[in-house]
Motif scaffolding. Structure first.
Motif, PDB file in Angstrom:
ATOM      1  N   UNK A 288     -12.014 -48.128   4.284  1.00  0.00           N
ATOM      2  CA  UNK A 288     -13.130 -47.961   5.227  1.00  0.00           C
ATOM      3  C   UNK A 288     -12.740 -47.131   6.452  1.00  0.00           C
ATOM      4  N   UNK A 289     -11.428 -46.991   6.706  1.00  0.00           N
ATOM      5  CA  UNK A 289     -11.004 -46.253   7.907  1.00  0.00           C
ATOM      6  C   UNK A 289     -10.661 -44.791   7.635  1.00  0.00           C
ATOM      7  N   UNK A 290     -10.503 -44.438   6.379  1.00  0.00           N
ATOM      8  CA  UNK A 290     -10.008 -43.081   6.097  1.00  0.00           C
ATOM      9  C   UNK A 290     -10.974 -42.008   6.607  1.00  0.00           C
ATOM     10  N   UNK A 291     -12.269 -42.213   6.354  1.00  0.00           N
ATOM     11  CA  UNK A 291     -13.268 -41.222   6.798  1.00  0.00           C
ATOM     12  C   UNK A 291     -13.375 -41.122   8.323  1.00  0.00           C
ATOM     13  N   UNK A 292     -13.546 -42.289   9.019  1.00  0.00           N
ATOM     14  CA  UNK A 292     -13.581 -42.202  10.482  1.00  0.00           C
ATOM     15  C   UNK A 292     -12.316 -41.561  11.056  1.00  0.00           C
ATOM     16  N   UNK A 293     -11.183 -41.830  10.434  1.00  0.00           N
ATOM     17  CA  UNK A 293      -9.941 -41.214  10.923  1.00  0.00           C
ATOM     18  C   UNK A 293     -10.011 -39.694  10.752  1.00  0.00           C
ATOM     19  N   UNK A 294     -10.443 -39.279   9.564  1.00  0.00           N
ATOM     20  CA  UNK A 294     -10.514 -37.837   9.282  1.00  0.00           C
ATOM     21  C   UNK A 294     -11.446 -37.151  10.275  1.00  0.00           C
ATOM     22  N   UNK A 295     -12.557 -37.847  10.625  1.00  0.00           N
ATOM     23  CA  UNK A 295     -13.522 -37.252  11.555  1.00  0.00           C
ATOM     24  C   UNK A 295     -12.914 -37.127  12.955  1.00  0.00           C
ATOM     25  N   UNK A 296     -12.110 -38.112  13.335  1.00  0.00           N
ATOM     26  CA  UNK A 296     -11.527 -38.146  14.682  1.00  0.00           C
ATOM     27  C   UNK A 296     -10.351 -37.172  14.818  1.00  0.00           C
ATOM     28  N   UNK A 297      -9.606 -36.986  13.725  1.00  0.00           N
ATOM     29  CA  UNK A 297      -8.337 -36.247  13.817  1.00  0.00           C
ATOM     30  C   UNK A 297      -8.258 -35.086  12.841  1.00  0.00           C
ATOM     31  N   UNK A 298      -9.293 -34.264  12.851  1.00  0.00           N
ATOM     32  CA  UNK A 298      -9.265 -33.078  11.985  1.00  0.00           C
ATOM     33  C   UNK A 298      -8.051 -32.229  12.359  1.00  0.00           C
ATOM     34  N   UNK A 299      -7.470 -31.591  11.364  1.00  0.00           N
ATOM     35  CA  UNK A 299      -6.302 -30.746  11.632  1.00  0.00           C
ATOM     36  C   UNK A 299      -6.747 -29.345  11.982  1.00  0.00           C
ATOM     37  N   UNK A 300      -6.039 -28.750  12.923  1.00  0.00           N
ATOM     38  CA  UNK A 300      -6.294 -27.346  13.250  1.00  0.00           C
ATOM     39  C   UNK A 300      -5.806 -26.492  12.090  1.00  0.00           C
ATOM     40  N   UNK A 301      -6.156 -25.218  12.125  1.00  0.00           N
ATOM     41  CA  UNK A 301      -5.756 -24.317  11.040  1.00  0.00           C
ATOM     42  C   UNK A 301      -4.229 -24.289  10.935  1.00  0.00           C
ATOM     43  N   UNK A 302      -3.767 -23.948   9.755  1.00  0.00           N
ATOM     44  CA  UNK A 302      -2.333 -23.992   9.504  1.00  0.00           C
ATOM     45  C   UNK A 302      -1.569 -23.041  10.425  1.00  0.00           C
ATOM     46  N   UNK A 303      -2.268 -22.024  10.949  1.00  0.00           N
ATOM     47  CA  UNK A 303      -1.603 -21.049  11.802  1.00  0.00           C
ATOM     48  C   UNK A 303      -0.920 -21.679  13.002  1.00  0.00           C
ATOM     49  N   UNK A 304      -1.446 -22.828  13.441  1.00  0.00           N
ATOM     50  CA  UNK A 304      -0.862 -23.444  14.641  1.00  0.00           C
ATOM     51  C   UNK A 304       0.306 -24.338  14.320  1.00  0.00           C
ATOM     52  N   UNK A 305       0.495 -24.564  13.022  1.00  0.00           N
ATOM     53  CA  UNK A 305       1.399 -25.634  12.663  1.00  0.00           C
ATOM     54  C   UNK A 305       2.814 -25.471  13.212  1.00  0.00           C
ATOM     55  N   UNK A 306       3.357 -24.304  13.053  1.00  0.00           N
ATOM     56  CA  UNK A 306       4.751 -24.135  13.467  1.00  0.00           C
ATOM     57  C   UNK A 306       4.866 -23.392  14.789  1.00  0.00           C
ATOM     58  N   UNK A 307       3.744 -23.350  15.516  1.00  0.00           N
ATOM     59  CA  UNK A 307       3.761 -22.593  16.755  1.00  0.00           C
ATOM     60  C   UNK A 307       4.425 -23.395  17.859  1.00  0.00           C
ATOM     61  N   UNK A 308       5.401 -22.809  18.500  1.00  0.00           N
ATOM     62  CA  UNK A 308       5.859 -23.376  19.771  1.00  0.00           C
ATOM     63  C   UNK A 308       6.348 -22.216  20.607  1.00  0.00           C
ATOM     64  N   UNK A 309       6.415 -22.443  21.899  1.00  0.00           N
ATOM     65  CA  UNK A 309       6.771 -21.293  22.723  1.00  0.00           C
ATOM     66  C   UNK A 309       7.790 -21.675  23.786  1.00  0.00           C
ATOM     67  N   UNK A 310       8.578 -20.712  24.151  1.00  0.00           N
ATOM     68  CA  UNK A 310       9.482 -20.907  25.287  1.00  0.00           C
ATOM     69  C   UNK A 310       8.852 -20.212  26.481  1.00  0.00           C
ATOM     70  N   UNK A 311       8.900 -20.843  27.610  1.00  0.00           N
ATOM     71  CA  UNK A 311       8.309 -20.189  28.781  1.00  0.00           C
ATOM     72  C   UNK A 311       9.419 -19.742  29.705  1.00  0.00           C
TER      73      UNK A 311
END
Ligand code: GLU
Length: 311
Positions: A288-311
């Motif tokens: 019963x929680x899988x759908x509400x979870x999916x709605x709350x925590x959609x994943x961003x596109x894969x392009x962001x997955x390994x993104x990190x930056x040094x400032x």
């Protein structure tokens, strides 16, 4: 473009049975994997042997099973993976990013007192870098990560799916942290980074108390040439004294003696995660929680997955 596969994990330290706080992380990581059609693995983080309680890992696995939280692969035990951690330490050493340290706690306190820059973080003195340029005849005790090679400040910015953008200047706020402890045990930071990569973990979902470690882990991933997973840090269950619920401040072991108690515990964890109350068997409640979870925590596109930056 196809999305990369999702592999998540729950990584308990067997210092005692699961309690209301650790169940939140277990449930959240399981739901996130299920909601995104992924795999869910369990890794027993039993490297800090003085803190491990005999039998606790079996108890935890049983408690998870009673809650319907079944891993998709055999559990992995960090106590059996020392060779991998050793290889990672050797790689960092070859790269000039790890060095032996001969300082005792008193040496560190004395060096800081002389420099007039004594600083603490979470009751730990920030290492002043005494052994960076050599042991000066002292025997090696611990191994440390060089957080700021060539004196550049190591500033890490990363995005948490719940907490948003986070920034930490590791070199300044944490210092050269320990990879292998003076007692010969592997430090959590190194083991967790090596294992997340070795297990192909794409998504780390864990308690917010661990968020502060993420910048250090990202620095290690970069140094070792490993991918950075996505991170989601979940809300903490607080004890009556306002601290994170733990065995030390009275967390009760999860009651798994009957299905009503299990459902109540799952519902309490779900409430902490902003999910509605559910009913039925543990597995029915999870469904019963899988759908509400999916709605709350959609994943961003894969392009962001390994993104990190040094400032
Ligand atoms: N073993 C850690 C703990 O139980 C969790 C590590 C992690 O999820 O990265 O607090």
């Amino acid at each position: 473009m196809s999305q990369p596969p999702y592999i998540g994990r729950f990584a308990p330290s067997p210092t005692g049975p699961l309690h209301a706080g650790s169940l939140v992380a277990a449930l959240a990581s399981w739901l996130d994997a299920r909601a995104h059609g992924g795999q869910w693995q369990v890794r027993i983080e039993d490297i800090d042997t003085p803190r491990c309680v005999p039998g606790a890992s079996d108890t935890i696995l049983q408690q998870l099973a009673t809650c319907g939280l079944l891993p998709d692969a055999a559990p992995v035990y960090q106590s059996q993976r020392g060779t991998l951690y050793q290889q990672a330490l050797e790689q960092l050493t070859r790269q000039g990013l790890a060095y032996p340290c001969g300082c005792t706690r008193q040496d560190i306190a004395a060096a800081l007192a002389i420099s007039g820059h004594s600083r603490e973080r979470h009751a730990e003195l920030i290492y002043p870098g005494t052994c960076r340029s050599g042991l000066n005849g002292k025997p090696a005790r611990a191994w440390r990560f060089l957080a700021s090679p060539e004196g550049q400040s190591a500033n890490v910015t990363w995005t948490d799916r719940r907490l948003g953008t986070q920034t930490q200047t590791v070199s300044d706020q944490v210092g050269d942290f320990v990879l292998r402890r003076a007692d010969g045990l592997w430090a959590y930071q190194l083991a967790v980074v090596v294992d997340d990569a070795a297990q192909g973990i794409t998504d780390v979902v864990r308690g917010e108390d661990l968020a502060d470690n993420t910048a250090r882990q990202i620095l290690l991933q970069r140094a070792l040439g490993l991918p950075t997973p996505r991170y989601l840090h979940t809300p903490l269950v607080l004890a009556t004294n306002g601290e994170k619920l733990s065995k030390q401040n009275g967390a009760q072991a999860l009651l798994t003696s009957n299905s009503q108690a299990v459902l109540a515990a799952l519902n309490a964890a779900a409430a902490c995660l902003n999910l509605p109350a559910a009913s039925g068997t543990p597995s029915e409640a999870l469904a019963q929680w899988t759908q509400p979870w999916a709605a709350q925590w959609a994943l961003k596109s894969s392009g962001e997955r390994f993104h990190h930056s040094t400032a």
